[in-house]
Design a protein around this motif. Structure first.
Motif, PDB file in Angstrom:
ATOM      1  N   VAL A 135       0.852  -1.185   0.000  1.00 18.88           N
ATOM      2  CA  VAL A 135       0.000   0.000   0.000  1.00 18.88           C
ATOM      3  C   VAL A 135       0.886   1.233   0.000  1.00 18.88           C
ATOM      4  O   VAL A 135       2.030   1.180   0.461  1.00 18.88           O
ATOM      5  CB  VAL A 135      -0.939  -0.010   1.229  1.00 18.88           C
ATOM      6  CG1 VAL A 135      -0.156   0.158   2.515  1.00 18.88           C
ATOM      7  CG2 VAL A 135      -2.034   1.044   1.119  1.00 18.88           C
ATOM      8  N   GLN A 136       0.361   2.324  -0.515  1.00 19.26           N
ATOM      9  CA  GLN A 136       1.100   3.576  -0.483  1.00 19.26           C
ATOM     10  C   GLN A 136       0.975   4.236   0.888  1.00 19.26           C
ATOM     11  O   GLN A 136      -0.010   3.996   1.623  1.00 19.26           O
ATOM     12  CB  GLN A 136       0.579   4.521  -1.560  1.00 19.26           C
ATOM     13  CG  GLN A 136       0.963   4.124  -2.977  1.00 19.26           C
ATOM     14  CD  GLN A 136       0.642   5.190  -3.996  1.00 19.26           C
ATOM     15  OE1 GLN A 136      -0.286   5.978  -3.806  1.00 19.26           O
ATOM     16  NE2 GLN A 136       1.402   5.219  -5.070  1.00 19.26           N
ATOM     17  N   ALA A 137       1.936   5.066   1.211  1.00 20.00           N
ATOM     18  CA  ALA A 137       1.887   5.793   2.475  1.00 20.00           C
ATOM     19  C   ALA A 137       0.579   6.578   2.573  1.00 20.00           C
ATOM     20  O   ALA A 137       0.124   7.172   1.597  1.00 20.00           O
ATOM     21  CB  ALA A 137       3.073   6.734   2.583  1.00 20.00           C
ATOM     22  N   GLY A 138      -0.013   6.524   3.752  1.00 16.83           N
ATOM     23  CA  GLY A 138      -1.295   7.165   3.974  1.00 16.83           C
ATOM     24  C   GLY A 138      -2.477   6.251   3.760  1.00 16.83           C
ATOM     25  O   GLY A 138      -3.611   6.597   4.116  1.00 16.83           O
ATOM     26  N   GLY A 139      -2.228   5.092   3.197  1.00 16.93           N
ATOM     27  CA  GLY A 139      -3.300   4.146   2.908  1.00 16.93           C
ATOM     28  C   GLY A 139      -3.643   3.271   4.093  1.00 16.93           C
ATOM     29  O   GLY A 139      -3.128   3.456   5.200  1.00 16.93           O
ATOM     30  N   SER A 140      -4.527   2.318   3.829  1.00 20.04           N
ATOM     31  CA  SER A 140      -5.023   1.419   4.879  1.00 20.04           C
ATOM     32  C   SER A 140      -4.904  -0.031   4.442  1.00 20.04           C
ATOM     33  O   SER A 140      -4.986  -0.344   3.249  1.00 20.04           O
ATOM     34  CB  SER A 140      -6.496   1.726   5.186  1.00 20.04           C
ATOM     35  OG  SER A 140      -6.670   3.046   5.631  1.00 20.04           O
ATOM     36  N   LEU A 141      -4.730  -0.885   5.420  1.00 22.27           N
ATOM     37  CA  LEU A 141      -4.697  -2.329   5.203  1.00 22.27           C
ATOM     38  C   LEU A 141      -5.263  -3.007   6.441  1.00 22.27           C
ATOM     39  O   LEU A 141      -5.255  -2.423   7.528  1.00 22.27           O
ATOM     40  CB  LEU A 141      -3.267  -2.836   4.989  1.00 22.27           C
ATOM     41  CG  LEU A 141      -2.630  -2.788   3.608  1.00 22.27           C
ATOM     42  CD1 LEU A 141      -1.188  -3.285   3.692  1.00 22.27           C
ATOM     43  CD2 LEU A 141      -3.428  -3.603   2.606  1.00 22.27           C
ATOM     44  N   SER A 142      -5.710  -4.223   6.252  1.00 22.03           N
ATOM     45  CA  SER A 142      -6.118  -4.994   7.419  1.00 22.03           C
ATOM     46  C   SER A 142      -5.561  -6.399   7.310  1.00 22.03           C
ATOM     47  O   SER A 142      -5.314  -6.915   6.211  1.00 22.03           O
ATOM     48  CB  SER A 142      -7.644  -5.036   7.533  1.00 22.03           C
ATOM     49  OG  SER A 142      -8.198  -5.659   6.395  1.00 22.03           O
ATOM     50  N   VAL A 143      -5.342  -6.992   8.456  1.00 20.95           N
ATOM     51  CA  VAL A 143      -4.889  -8.382   8.540  1.00 20.95           C
ATOM     52  C   VAL A 143      -5.779  -9.102   9.542  1.00 20.95           C
ATOM     53  O   VAL A 143      -6.370  -8.464  10.430  1.00 20.95           O
ATOM     54  CB  VAL A 143      -3.410  -8.494   8.963  1.00 20.95           C
ATOM     55  CG1 VAL A 143      -2.492  -7.994   7.872  1.00 20.95           C
ATOM     56  CG2 VAL A 143      -3.144  -7.744  10.261  1.00 20.95           C
ATOM     57  N   SER A 144      -5.886 -10.393   9.382  1.00 15.92           N
ATOM     58  CA  SER A 144      -6.678 -11.185  10.310  1.00 15.92           C
ATOM     59  C   SER A 144      -5.949 -12.479  10.618  1.00 15.92           C
ATOM     60  O   SER A 144      -5.060 -12.907   9.877  1.00 15.92           O
ATOM     61  CB  SER A 144      -8.065 -11.480   9.746  1.00 15.92           C
ATOM     62  OG  SER A 144      -7.971 -12.266   8.579  1.00 15.92           O
ATOM     63  N   CYS A 145      -6.351 -13.090  11.722  1.00 17.82           N
ATOM     64  CA  CYS A 145      -5.721 -14.333  12.175  1.00 17.82           C
ATOM     65  C   CYS A 145      -6.809 -15.201  12.781  1.00 17.82           C
ATOM     66  O   CYS A 145      -7.435 -14.805  13.770  1.00 17.82           O
ATOM     67  CB  CYS A 145      -4.635 -13.998  13.186  1.00 17.82           C
ATOM     68  SG  CYS A 145      -3.901 -15.415  14.035  1.00 17.82           S
TER      69      CYS A 145
END
Length: 121
Positions: free
Chosen positions: A12-22
């Motif tokens: 992702v670019q700086a300033g963006g968002s991501l999510s992770v799950s487990c």
């Protein structure tokens, strides 16, 4: 036995968002604390978020206000929503679950396989 499967992450670019799950599966009686750690190249693994079995979150100053940890006890799953990402957030992200094992009623310290998060400038 218990299996932890991480998903999400990516580039992702700086300033963006991501999510992770487990998601945890197997012989689980209950899950106590759920946490996310990260490890960047050449650096020690560091805690980025944790949540108690009662749902109380905790964050270090470096991510507070940008990262949100949550859990779904019915699904034995922990999530990490990351916003306003910075290049210094680039790392492999690992989930850590303190699990009470069904067969032995002892606490196991379980780790996910890790998922890469890369933030470009």
């Amino acid at each position: 036995q218990v299996q932890l499967v991480e998903s999400g992450g990516g580039l992702v670019q700086a300033g963006g968002s991501l999510s992770v799950s487990c998601a945890a599966s197997g012989s689980i009686f209950s899950i106590l604390a759920m946490s996310w750690y990260r490890q960047a190249p050449g650096k020690q693994r560091e805690l980025v978020a944790s949540v108690t079995n009662g749902g109380s979150p905790n964050y270090p100053g470096s991510v507070k206000g940008r990262f949100t940890i949550s859990r779904d006890n019915a699904k034995n799953t922990v999530y990490l929503q990351m916003t306003s990402l910075k290049p210094e957030d680039t790392a492999v992200y690992y989930c850590n679950l303190k699990i009470i094992m069904k067969m032995t009623m002892t606490i196991s310290d379980c780790w996910g396989q890790g998922t890469q998060v890369t933030v470009s400038s």
